[in-house]
Each structure stands twice: as C-alpha cells, then as structure tokens.
Write a protein that holds these residues in place. Structure first.
Motif, mmCIF file in Angstrom:
data_model
loop_
_atom_site.group_PDB
_atom_site.id
_atom_site.type_symbol
_atom_site.label_atom_id
_atom_site.label_comp_id
_atom_site.label_asym_id
_atom_site.label_seq_id
_atom_site.Cartn_x
_atom_site.Cartn_y
_atom_site.Cartn_z
ATOM 1 N N LEU A 96 18.907 -0.064 39.480
ATOM 2 C CA LEU A 96 18.730 -0.486 38.217
ATOM 3 C C LEU A 96 20.121 -0.099 37.528
ATOM 4 C CD1 LEU A 96 15.136 0.374 37.318
ATOM 5 C CD2 LEU A 96 16.174 -1.862 37.530
ATOM 6 N N GLU A 97 20.701 1.216 37.636
ATOM 7 C CA GLU A 97 21.861 1.654 37.058
ATOM 8 C C GLU A 97 22.810 0.671 37.407
ATOM 9 O OE1 GLU A 97 22.694 5.611 38.336
ATOM 10 O OE2 GLU A 97 20.967 6.322 37.016
ATOM 11 N N GLU A 98 23.053 0.278 38.492
ATOM 12 C CA GLU A 98 24.112 -0.913 38.864
ATOM 13 C C GLU A 98 23.916 -2.093 38.085
ATOM 14 O OE1 GLU A 98 23.947 -1.412 43.271
ATOM 15 O OE2 GLU A 98 24.693 0.646 43.483
ATOM 16 N N LYS A 99 22.723 -2.758 38.061
ATOM 17 C CA LYS A 99 22.385 -3.895 37.282
ATOM 18 C C LYS A 99 22.696 -3.665 35.780
ATOM 19 C CE LYS A 99 18.430 -6.069 39.643
ATOM 20 N NZ LYS A 99 17.174 -6.212 39.680
ATOM 21 N N LEU A 100 22.219 -2.390 35.153
ATOM 22 C CA LEU A 100 22.565 -2.108 33.932
ATOM 23 C C LEU A 100 24.199 -2.221 33.594
ATOM 24 C CD1 LEU A 100 21.373 -1.406 31.282
ATOM 25 C CD2 LEU A 100 21.579 1.156 31.896
ATOM 26 N N VAL A 101 24.884 -1.539 34.563
ATOM 27 C CA VAL A 101 26.366 -1.458 34.303
ATOM 28 C C VAL A 101 26.913 -2.903 34.365
ATOM 29 C CG1 VAL A 101 28.478 -0.866 35.638
ATOM 30 C CG2 VAL A 101 26.662 0.848 35.298
ATOM 31 N N LYS A 102 26.412 -3.799 35.217
ATOM 32 C CA LYS A 102 26.980 -5.151 35.228
ATOM 33 C C LYS A 102 26.721 -5.920 33.980
ATOM 34 C CE LYS A 102 26.263 -9.504 37.958
ATOM 35 N NZ LYS A 102 25.491 -10.317 38.461
ATOM 36 N N GLU A 103 25.402 -5.973 33.484
ATOM 37 C CA GLU A 103 25.032 -6.632 32.299
ATOM 38 C C GLU A 103 25.692 -5.938 31.096
ATOM 39 O OE1 GLU A 103 23.341 -9.522 32.457
ATOM 40 O OE2 GLU A 103 23.069 -9.225 34.540
ATOM 41 N N GLN A 104 25.877 -4.698 31.086
ATOM 42 C CA GLN A 104 26.544 -4.127 29.740
ATOM 43 C C GLN A 104 28.194 -4.488 29.919
ATOM 44 O OE1 GLN A 104 25.719 0.113 30.165
ATOM 45 N NE2 GLN A 104 24.226 -0.187 28.610
ATOM 46 N N ARG A 105 28.599 -4.754 31.152
ATOM 47 C CA ARG A 105 30.059 -5.060 31.063
ATOM 48 C C ARG A 105 30.344 -6.503 30.389
ATOM 49 N NH1 ARG A 105 31.138 -4.758 36.494
ATOM 50 N NH2 ARG A 105 30.942 -2.709 36.354
ATOM 51 N N ILE A 106 29.342 -7.384 31.039
ATOM 52 C CA ILE A 106 29.458 -8.724 30.310
ATOM 53 C C ILE A 106 29.056 -8.821 29.055
ATOM 54 C CG2 ILE A 106 28.164 -10.833 30.355
ATOM 55 C CD1 ILE A 106 27.427 -10.221 33.645
ATOM 56 N N LEU A 107 28.117 -7.961 28.312
ATOM 57 C CA LEU A 107 27.906 -7.852 26.982
ATOM 58 C C LEU A 107 28.803 -7.690 26.033
ATOM 59 C CD1 LEU A 107 25.872 -7.946 24.566
ATOM 60 C CD2 LEU A 107 25.362 -5.500 25.257
ATOM 61 N N SER A 108 29.670 -6.676 26.769
ATOM 62 C CA SER A 108 30.974 -6.086 25.978
ATOM 63 C C SER A 108 32.147 -7.312 25.466
ATOM 64 C CB SER A 108 31.734 -4.935 26.728
ATOM 65 O OG SER A 108 32.187 -5.456 27.807
ATOM 66 N N ARG A 109 32.130 -8.213 26.768
ATOM 67 C CA ARG A 109 33.083 -9.193 26.515
ATOM 68 C C ARG A 109 32.406 -10.425 25.826
ATOM 69 N NH1 ARG A 109 33.024 -9.541 32.656
ATOM 70 N NH2 ARG A 109 34.381 -7.692 33.409
ATOM 71 N N ARG A 110 31.227 -10.209 25.193
ATOM 72 C CA ARG A 110 31.096 -11.359 24.481
ATOM 73 C C ARG A 110 31.226 -11.034 22.837
ATOM 74 N NH1 ARG A 110 29.803 -14.656 28.118
ATOM 75 N NH2 ARG A 110 27.759 -14.398 29.474
ATOM 76 N N THR A 111 31.434 -12.077 22.046
ATOM 77 C CA THR A 111 31.511 -11.702 20.574
ATOM 78 C C THR A 111 30.316 -11.360 19.878
ATOM 79 O OG1 THR A 111 33.310 -13.815 20.608
ATOM 80 C CG2 THR A 111 32.428 -12.933 18.218
ATOM 81 N N GLN A 112 30.496 -10.227 19.215
ATOM 82 C CA GLN A 112 29.220 -9.640 18.607
ATOM 83 C C GLN A 112 28.480 -10.597 17.590
ATOM 84 O OE1 GLN A 112 29.914 -5.394 17.321
ATOM 85 N NE2 GLN A 112 27.795 -5.166 17.550
ATOM 86 N N GLY A 113 27.182 -10.858 17.702
ATOM 87 C CA GLY A 113 26.453 -11.654 16.573
ATOM 88 C C GLY A 113 26.383 -12.931 17.231
ATOM 89 N N GLY A 114 27.084 -13.392 18.162
ATOM 90 C CA GLY A 114 26.878 -14.809 18.523
ATOM 91 C C GLY A 114 25.764 -14.992 19.521
ATOM 92 N N SER A 115 25.154 -16.225 19.633
ATOM 93 C CA SER A 115 24.218 -16.565 20.395
ATOM 94 C C SER A 115 24.074 -16.163 21.829
ATOM 95 C CB SER A 115 24.112 -18.043 20.257
ATOM 96 O OG SER A 115 24.709 -18.767 21.126
ATOM 97 N N SER A 116 25.363 -16.228 22.578
ATOM 98 C CA SER A 116 25.426 -15.668 23.935
ATOM 99 C C SER A 116 25.320 -14.083 23.827
ATOM 100 C CB SER A 116 26.890 -16.153 24.351
ATOM 101 O OG SER A 116 26.902 -17.468 24.784
ATOM 102 N N TRP A 117 25.934 -13.423 22.882
ATOM 103 C CA TRP A 117 25.929 -11.987 22.712
ATOM 104 C C TRP A 117 24.396 -11.790 22.450
ATOM 105 C CZ3 TRP A 117 23.953 -8.640 19.082
ATOM 106 C CH2 TRP A 117 24.259 -7.226 19.137
ATOM 107 N N CYS A 118 23.751 -12.273 21.850
ATOM 108 C CA CYS A 118 22.211 -12.019 21.844
ATOM 109 C C CYS A 118 21.358 -12.062 22.905
ATOM 110 C CB CYS A 118 21.524 -13.118 20.461
ATOM 111 S SG CYS A 118 22.598 -12.593 18.537
ATOM 112 N N LYS A 119 21.746 -13.009 23.478
ATOM 113 C CA LYS A 119 20.852 -13.395 24.972
ATOM 114 C C LYS A 119 21.206 -12.279 25.881
ATOM 115 C CE LYS A 119 21.059 -18.377 24.555
ATOM 116 N NZ LYS A 119 21.832 -19.601 25.112
ATOM 117 N N GLN A 120 22.623 -11.897 25.774
ATOM 118 C CA GLN A 120 23.003 -10.802 26.746
ATOM 119 C C GLN A 120 22.439 -9.577 26.279
ATOM 120 O OE1 GLN A 120 24.471 -11.724 29.666
ATOM 121 N NE2 GLN A 120 24.275 -9.577 30.264
#
Length: 91
Positions: free
Chosen positions: A25-49
């Motif tokens: 679960l920690e590995e999944k969390l690291v991966k998904e948080q890395r993707i989240l950090s690349r998104r524009t904050q407040g955008g629809s993709s950011w909200c989904k991530q």
C-alpha cells in the motif's frame, strides 16, 4: 521502506511487525502521490487524482485498524491471564 520498525508494541513487551500489505500500500501511495504532484492544482484531473490518493490513505487506515483489532485478542488474553495470577496470589 516504512519509517517504523513495528506496527505496535505492547507494554508487556510484545512486538507486532509490519505485515506484507503495508509495503504494498505504501508503494501504491507513493506512485499516486507522485502523479498528483504533477497535476495542476484545482483542475479536474487533479481532483480525480486527489480522490485516488485519499482512497489509498483510507485503505491504509482501515487495514491498520483491522490488523490491530485482529491481533488484540491474543495480547488481551496474555494480559488477563497475568491479572488472574495476580488476583490468586493476593488471596
């Protein structure tokens, strides 16, 4: 990968180590948080991530709570047996 060596340590010295699912679960969390950090904050993709990351956090919390509740009966039996011995010694 975990910062802690054990998931719980009882006052009687019994130590519960991390089960296998914690690292997964920690590995999944690291991966998904890395993707989240690349998104524009407040955008629809950011909200989904952000929701994906929140769900993984929730799974970790529920899994830890479940694990501790399932291992608790063994530790409470150990404690209650000692309490019974103390009561018998005082009688």
């Amino acid at each position: 990968m975990s910062a802690f060596q054990s998931i719980a340590t009882l006052s009687i010295g019994e130590v519960f180590s991390h089960p296998k699912w914690t690292s997964e679960l920690e590995e999944k969390l690291v991966k998904e948080q890395r993707i989240l950090s690349r998104r524009t904050q407040g955008g629809s993709s950011w909200c989904k991530q952000w929701m994906k990351v929140a769900k993984i956090h929730e799974r970790i919390t529920c899994a830890r709570t479940d694990y501790l509740q399932k291992t608790r009966p063994t530790s409470s039996r150990t404690t209650s047996e000692k309490d019974v011995d103390r009561v018998l010694d005082t009688l």
